[in-house]
Design an enzyme around this catalytic site. Structure first.
Site, PDB file in Angstrom:
ATOM      1  N   TYR A 279       0.858  -1.186   0.000  1.00 47.98           N
ATOM      2  CA  TYR A 279       0.000   0.000   0.000  1.00 47.98           C
ATOM      3  C   TYR A 279       0.891   1.233   0.000  1.00 47.98           C
ATOM      4  CZ  TYR A 279       0.855   0.216   5.057  1.00 47.98           C
ATOM      5  OH  TYR A 279       1.444   0.305   6.279  1.00 47.98           O
TER       6      TYR A 279
ATOM      7  N   SER B 101       4.987   6.284  13.210  1.00 52.59           N
ATOM      8  CA  SER B 101       4.740   4.851  13.027  1.00 52.59           C
ATOM      9  C   SER B 101       3.262   4.647  12.705  1.00 52.59           C
ATOM     10  CB  SER B 101       5.096   4.103  14.309  1.00 52.59           C
ATOM     11  OG  SER B 101       4.102   4.374  15.279  1.00 52.59           O
ATOM     12  N   LYS B 102       2.926   3.403  12.451  1.00 56.56           N
ATOM     13  CA  LYS B 102       1.536   3.081  12.114  1.00 56.56           C
ATOM     14  C   LYS B 102       0.570   3.580  13.187  1.00 56.56           C
ATOM     15  CE  LYS B 102       1.579  -0.785   9.019  1.00 56.56           C
ATOM     16  NZ  LYS B 102       1.635  -2.218   8.923  1.00 56.56           N
ATOM     17  N   ARG B 103       1.013   3.468  14.446  1.00 56.58           N
ATOM     18  CA  ARG B 103       0.173   3.858  15.571  1.00 56.58           C
ATOM     19  C   ARG B 103      -0.204   5.345  15.504  1.00 56.58           C
ATOM     20  NH1 ARG B 103       1.965   4.205  20.915  1.00 56.58           N
ATOM     21  NH2 ARG B 103       3.994   4.071  19.944  1.00 56.58           N
TER      22      ARG B 103
END
Ligand code: GLU
Length: 335
Positions: free
Chosen positions: A13, A239-241
């Site tokens: 993605y 980050s993803k978080r």
């Protein structure tokens, strides 16, 4: 002509950090009536590049970025890389190294025991003897042995790398013939005529290696703009978080592409204290030499604020045109 590119490694993605680099490269190319290329860096064949390319194209479509020409897949350019490896072998600028895994490990251990940086010791650099039997060779490029390499960076200024601290005769093709990352990036950027490389500054330390490749092949060196990372509120890499997620997740969450692009352009670039930028304004104003030198901070509050702005504006425009349409309708009925 200015030629820029976006060169993601396929991850399945497009994340917003990637979209920011793509946007900046796109703006700079379009502002100069140049070209914006898309290259999928899929030399790690275990990954699914088709899906990644689809995801990128889908995200580009949603936000309205368009790349020029066909998508270039590195996996389909292996013959080209082999040709350039051969050129370097023929001109004596690269050589075969027959060191075994065990020998390399032993060398590393010795160097670590002496508290030295682990690096190749050039033992095959001037080798003219008979190669050890049954050993496959890797190809190493001859890097300068001393002095420094200066990256003239449009964001950070001149960054000087001491050769002894960062370089060795690095591998450009593995024993199975596959080329390595820094080699293919430099070859592709040169062959595709890329004039301006705009990318994350996590790549800055790769640049001296790429310059070694450019110089060995006699290619002109492009302009580099290394864009500082996006940080979270704690000053750590996003980050993803924190929201470093799939661009398309922003669509699902109800963000408009205008808000997202506006948000991204301001992460690391500014024009006075202006916050709202339409695509037209970005195209008029963006210059990579104005990219900030320090990391930018991802703020979801800012994104929400921008999104509210664009949604409200959208409703005003819609209401306005509905009003105009109904007025016209009244006039028509009166006639
Ligand atoms: N493929 C690299 C990445 O996705 C980018 C290479 C570059 O921009 O030079 O991080």
């Amino acid at each position: 002509m200015i030629v820029t590119r976006f060169a993601p490694s396929p991850t399945g993605y497009l994340h917003i950090g990637g979209l920011r680099t793509a946007l900046l490269s796109y703006l700079w190319a379009r502002r100069n009536n140049g070209k914006f290329l898309l290259r999928i860096e899929d030399t790690d064949f275990s990954r699914n590049d088709e899906a990644a390319a689809r995801a990128i194209v889908e995200a580009f479509k949603w936000v309205g970025l368009e790349h020029d020409g066909e998508i270039a897949y590195q996996s389909s350019r292996l013959a080209i890389y082999q040709e350039y490896v051969q050129k370097l072998l023929d001109s004596g600028k690269a050589y075969k190294c027959y060191m075994s895994r065990e020998e390399l490990d032993a060398l590393r251990e010795e160097q670590m025991a002496r508290k030295e940086r682990a690096k190749y010791d050039n033992r095959y650099r001037d080798f003219t003897g008979t190669p050890p039997e049954g050993r496959e060779a890797v190809i190493r490029i001859k890097a300068p042995l001393e002095g420094s390499i200066t990256v003239h960076d449009g964001v950070k200024g001149d960054v000087v790398f001491n050769v002894e601290d960062i370089l060795d005769d690095f591998i450009i093709a593995r024993a199975d013939g596959t080329p390595t990352y820094n080699f293919v990036v430099a070859v592709d950027d040169a062959l595709m005529g890329v004039t301006d490389v705009i990318r994350g500054d996590d790549h800055l330390s790769n640049t001296p290696k790429q310059i070694v490749v450019y110089e060995a092949l006699g290619f002109p060196i492009p302009r580099f703009f290394h864009v500082p990372m996006i940080h979270n509120h704690e000053g750590k890499k996003l980050s993803k978080r924190d929201g470093a997620t799939d661009v398309m997740a922003y669509k699902t969450l109800g963000y408009t592409p205008e808000a997202l692009l506006n948000f991204l352009v301001r992460l690391g670039w500014s024009h006075g204290d202006q916050e709202i930028f339409s695509m037209k304004e970005m195209l008029e104003l963006f210059d990579p030499s104005d990219i900030n030198r320090s990391a930018s901070v991802y703020s979801v509050e800012k994104l929400d604020w921008l999104n509210a702005h664009y949604i409200t504006r959208f409703w005003y425009v819609l209401m306005d045109s509905t009003k105009r349409r109904s007025k016209k309708g009244i006039k028509k009925n009166l006639r």
